[in-house]
Write a protein that holds these residues in place. Sequence first.
Motif, mmCIF file in Angstrom:
data_model
loop_
_atom_site.group_PDB
_atom_site.id
_atom_site.type_symbol
_atom_site.label_atom_id
_atom_site.label_comp_id
_atom_site.label_asym_id
_atom_site.label_seq_id
_atom_site.Cartn_x
_atom_site.Cartn_y
_atom_site.Cartn_z
ATOM 1 N N PHE A 24 0.841 -1.237 0.027
ATOM 2 C CA PHE A 24 -0.155 -0.118 -0.141
ATOM 3 C C PHE A 24 0.871 1.219 -0.002
ATOM 4 O O PHE A 24 0.760 2.122 -0.857
ATOM 5 N N ASP A 25 1.890 1.285 0.773
ATOM 6 C CA ASP A 25 2.635 2.546 0.852
ATOM 7 C C ASP A 25 3.595 2.973 -0.269
ATOM 8 O O ASP A 25 3.841 4.000 -0.673
ATOM 9 N N LEU A 32 -0.450 -5.244 -4.314
ATOM 10 C CA LEU A 32 -1.820 -4.974 -4.012
ATOM 11 C C LEU A 32 -2.873 -6.326 -4.126
ATOM 12 O O LEU A 32 -3.816 -6.580 -3.254
ATOM 13 N N GLY A 33 -2.369 -6.855 -5.430
ATOM 14 C CA GLY A 33 -3.294 -8.200 -5.822
ATOM 15 C C GLY A 33 -3.008 -9.258 -4.745
ATOM 16 O O GLY A 33 -3.603 -10.286 -4.856
ATOM 17 N N THR A 34 -2.005 -9.258 -4.170
ATOM 18 C CA THR A 34 -1.497 -10.347 -3.263
ATOM 19 C C THR A 34 -2.116 -10.100 -1.681
ATOM 20 O O THR A 34 -1.910 -10.864 -0.906
ATOM 21 N N VAL A 35 -2.492 -8.796 -1.508
ATOM 22 C CA VAL A 35 -3.197 -8.531 -0.090
ATOM 23 C C VAL A 35 -4.634 -8.375 -0.152
ATOM 24 O O VAL A 35 -5.212 -8.910 0.897
ATOM 25 N N PHE A 36 -5.175 -7.653 -1.107
ATOM 26 C CA PHE A 36 -6.588 -7.780 -0.971
ATOM 27 C C PHE A 36 -7.260 -8.640 -2.004
ATOM 28 O O PHE A 36 -6.842 -8.747 -2.940
ATOM 29 N N PRO A 69 1.105 8.089 3.704
ATOM 30 C CA PRO A 69 1.451 7.782 5.130
ATOM 31 C C PRO A 69 2.545 6.450 5.058
ATOM 32 O O PRO A 69 2.145 5.825 4.130
ATOM 33 N N ASP A 70 3.067 6.414 6.263
ATOM 34 C CA ASP A 70 4.129 5.126 6.003
ATOM 35 C C ASP A 70 3.276 4.236 7.314
ATOM 36 O O ASP A 70 3.376 4.665 8.538
ATOM 37 N N HIS A 71 2.553 3.203 6.836
ATOM 38 C CA HIS A 71 2.050 2.214 7.906
ATOM 39 C C HIS A 71 2.930 0.999 8.407
ATOM 40 O O HIS A 71 3.709 0.555 7.849
#
Length: 134
Positions: A24-25, A32-36, A69-71
Amino acid sequence: MSTELSPTDAEQLRQLLARFSHAFDNADDEALGTVFAPDGVIELARTGAVFTGLAEIRAFAKELGAESPDHQTLDSVLTPDPDGTVSGRSRYLVLLADGAVHNGEYHDRYVRTPDGWRIAHRRSVPRYPLARRH
């Protein structure tokens, strides 16, 4: 359905949570396709903004640009649900471009896909100080 996660599932979910920040960051479309999940949702509790599906999530990440932002995700609690999904609650710290810090919680639902665990729904709930963006 078991009320406990297997060690393998727990580790895969922890890896998923770690991948979120990197993907995301950096607005990394592929990651992102491996996260959501393809129909995944990000809901921002403070503003009511909702981003549905990978295309909207990718656009949201890109929109933040260089001052994204840095998460940091921490203190995650994972709970298997009777329907085979997993609920998660994590704390987060966010560093803003101006050096300010805020925190909050992610309230997540994870689904197992043919490609592994994915975030199906993430509700971001800020605590304090409140974020100034989105």
